[in-house]
Write a protein that holds these residues in place. Structure first.
Motif, mmCIF file in Angstrom:
data_model
loop_
_atom_site.group_PDB
_atom_site.id
_atom_site.type_symbol
_atom_site.label_atom_id
_atom_site.label_comp_id
_atom_site.label_asym_id
_atom_site.label_seq_id
_atom_site.Cartn_x
_atom_site.Cartn_y
_atom_site.Cartn_z
ATOM 1 N N SER A 43 0.870 -1.122 -0.003
ATOM 2 C CA SER A 43 0.051 0.022 -0.016
ATOM 3 C C SER A 43 0.747 1.245 -0.032
ATOM 4 O O SER A 43 2.030 1.077 0.808
ATOM 5 N N SER A 49 -7.142 1.155 4.666
ATOM 6 C CA SER A 49 -7.797 -0.012 3.970
ATOM 7 C C SER A 49 -9.232 0.034 4.589
ATOM 8 O O SER A 49 -9.203 0.110 6.072
ATOM 9 N N GLN A 133 -10.083 -6.443 -0.583
ATOM 10 C CA GLN A 133 -9.339 -6.903 -1.570
ATOM 11 C C GLN A 133 -9.759 -7.930 -2.262
ATOM 12 O O GLN A 133 -10.523 -9.102 -1.709
ATOM 13 N N PRO A 155 -6.677 -3.690 -4.785
ATOM 14 C CA PRO A 155 -7.158 -2.962 -3.470
ATOM 15 C C PRO A 155 -8.641 -3.028 -3.223
ATOM 16 O O PRO A 155 -9.480 -3.299 -4.040
#
Length: 264
Positions: A43, A49, A133, A155
């Motif tokens: 990332s 996230s 994800q 992602p």
């Protein structure tokens, strides 16, 4: 028949995408070498996230934090595939066969049938993680097969919407038997209107690039995938860049999407 074989050969590189490319001639591939997304994609600094739990109300196992991708046993997508080199046409039918819970998410098995004539059917496995994800299998593309790594990881929805590039590295084996690494980049490109045979959609663009280098020769396989709410991938364009030239090699467009009826 020759033109359809040509289309399948050209489109083999699109196997990076769950519902956009042809299956591997090997028969079965896996999205990941482990059942956990940990370390699957790096990332960017400052990225966050979305942590989510799978939704059970619609029959789909895709986490709310994921990009739009309705997955339930029986869901079926039919695509028209056109090879740019010779304008060969083929039909690609994808169907969810099985959903199995694994640590951190769900493993989804899909069949992939390429026609016309007697369809050539393969199976592929994808990982839909609880954190939003998605892990896509990477089949043999241009003589390359993945021997380790977690496949190509998309992602979550927040990561795609951010437009930041997400990088990962795969270990690959070339057709010559030589082992190399491939640098993968996945990046969101915002929402765009898309018109395909199945209808008009406001879709999210995701671009994936796989860069491989053998000696002094570098090639880039790039796919642009448009996904729409309630439908999933509706269009894909595949490009190959080598020798300083970029060429569109194949276009895939959705003809129909059928959801499995509840209780059936």
């Amino acid at each position: 028949m020759i033109r359809y074989r040509s289309a399948r050969a050209v489109l083999a590189g699109a196997a990076v995408v769950a519902l956009a490319g042809c299956g591997s001639a090997a028969g079965t591939s896996s999205a990941a070498s482990s059942s956990s997304p940990a370390g699957a994609a790096s990332s960017p600094a400052g990225a966050t996230s979305v942590t989510a739990t799978p939704t059970a109300t619609t029959g789909s196992i895709v986490a709310p934090g994921s990009i739009p991708f309705p997955v339930a046993v029986g869901n079926t997508w039919v695509y028209q595939v056109v090879a740019s080199i010779n304008n060969a046409h083929a039909l690609d039918t994808k169907k969810v066969l099985d959903v199995t819970a694994v640590p951190g998410g769900n493993r989804v098995t899909m069949s992939d049938s390429i026609g016309p004539g007697t369809p050539v059917t393969t199976q592929q496995h994808y990982l839909f993680f609880d954190n939003g994800q998605i892990g896509f299998p990477v089949n043999e593309t241009h003589g390359v097969s993945v021997v380790s790594g977690n496949g190509v990881i998309w992602p979550d929805a927040a990561g795609v919407a951010s437009g930041r590039p997400y990088h990962s590295v795969l270990k690959i084996k070339l057709g010559s038997g030589e082992f190399q690494t491939a640098n993968v980049t996945v990046q969101g490109g915002g929402t765009q209107p898309v018109v395909v045979p199945a209808g008009a959609y406001q879709a999210t663009l995701v671009t994936m690039s796989i860069v491989t280098k053998v000696g002094s020769f570098t090639s880039v396989s790039m796919l642009k995938v448009w996904t729409a709410p309630g439908t999933g991938p509706v269009k894909t364009e595949q490009f190959l860049k080598a020798g300083g030239k970029t060429q569109l090699t194949a276009t895939t467009t959705l003809i129909s999407f059928t959801k499995q009826a509840a209780g059936s």
